[in-house]
Motif scaffolding. Sequence first.
Motif: not given
Ligand code: GLU
Length: 551
Positions: A37-43, A73-75, A233-235, A250-257
């Motif tokens: 798994t990962r944590f993938a924040p935008s900085p 890091i998703e920059d 793009t992020y996608h 892929v564990v992430r916030g549900d705004e991505w559903i």
């Molecule tokens: N970079 C995305 C965000 O910050 C990450 C989404 C994901 O974890 O896939 O919301």
Amino acid sequence: MDFEKLAELLFPSVDKTPEYYEELYRDRGLPEGARVTRFAPSPTGYLHIGGLFSCLISKLTADVSGGRFYLRIEDTDKKREIEDGVSGIIKGLSDFGIDVTEGVTGFDSEVGDYGPYTQSKRAPIYHCFAKMLVAQGLAYPCFCTAEELEAMRAEQEAEGVTPGYYGKYAKCRELSLEDIEEKIKAGVPYVIRLRSPGCEDGKITFDDMIKGKIEMPENIVDVVLLKTDGIPTYHFAHCVDDHLMRTTHVVRGDEWISSVPTHIQLFKACGFKVPKYAHIAPIMKLDEGGKRKLSKRKDPEAAVEFYSEQGFPKESVLEYLYTLANSNFEDWRRANPDAALSDFPFNLKKMSVSGALFDLVKMNDVSKNVICRKNADWVLERTLAWAKEYNPDFYALLDADREKARAILNIDRENPKPRKDIAKWADVPDYVAYFYDSLYRPDCTVLPEHIDKATAAAVLKKYKDVWNIADDKDTWFARIKDICEPLGFTPNVKEYKANPDAYKGHVGDVSTVIRVAITSRTNTPDLYEIMKILGEAEVNARLENTINALS
Ligand code: GLU
């Protein structure tokens, strides 16, 4: 159309093949069932408590399976980037006990075999896979200008159809190789789009590990993969990265559903195995009777800095986040009061589907329970560290006599029923105030109402004559009992209850009068210990001052 030729035309400098990367980033060879798994924040530089929560859930998902967790890091979205973003996130995670052992570890530093872990450093990889899609006829360049896209949107709105670049609206889908060559020669900017294989009434279903089975319309939009500057793009980046970094969940916030149909389509177009998804509902808050998302604009407790400033120990914040993560955590904690958090059998399936409710009062209670179990050295060390940063005057006060500070914090600690006075280090200045002249504000108005001033003064006069700093605890208490009867009180609480009119009060009331005279509080830790720390002269001075104030 000769797609191979188009791919060469668009990506002349890509010199690697997908096979090269597949070979470079081999399967991790983890045991069956181990999750990656990962944590993938935008900085963005702002770590929301929700981000910390997602990160924790993601890490626990890997940890309980004997898997691997990493930080990416998703920059790619430059507009959102701020300078110290990366360091801010990493500091936030480490301040709250989340250690990153793979991925980005600091600004410009990383560890692990699946990097680079910062998207802006992965352009050649994205271009390689975009080229692969173009060569297979699954992606194409689009030269539409912002104005053309705006006009398309207006047309779609007028027609009342789904907005987006698809079907007959996807004008560049049909460009010939010659048209494309010409535009490229003329330097017309372009993006690369997916040629979506989705159909209008197609459906996809997937099993979300938290939300369960979800059915959604298939994606039909030719989403952008690479922007005009070649940045993904992020996608697209998420798909390439999660594949090559061998993410299983892929564990992430549900705004991505809502993006899942696009993502699944992308994974399939690239020939990648689709990962499992777990979408976390946002942390909620009760407000005016309703439930709403914890908001970084309205709620100071949404930013992790709040917890640092208030001095919540990371152990407490983590402990509280566990209570939000799995509702069976609190039962587990009661049954295993001393167990390490890492022993908790975290389960993604036990997460709230609609969003756990954040409650600062509960957070304080959880933290009191954490802190009351620690020894005085632990508490002092952290209080000092907090004060040094957030309350320098208080730091100086404690630092001037650490032995005294330690003795104060040691009262009623390390026993089977420790007191729960401290929830956060910002509580400590008030908690210890009566030990320090510079903080102490004498106040005898807190005396119990049923004891008049003259009686209170009489109690204190008598007590001042009999107490002795050298007494052991039993003798100390015996002396308080001994003065009861001559003053019209009873040393026996039962006796008082049976016959209240016969007395001015009982031994508890006498103690309270003494306690108030010395601390200006009706509720304190062990008064015997307090008096020992204050010392003979100070106790006598306070008794005297209170007698004077009452007279
Ligand atoms: N970079 C995305 C965000 O910050 C990450 C989404 C994901 O974890 O896939 O919301």
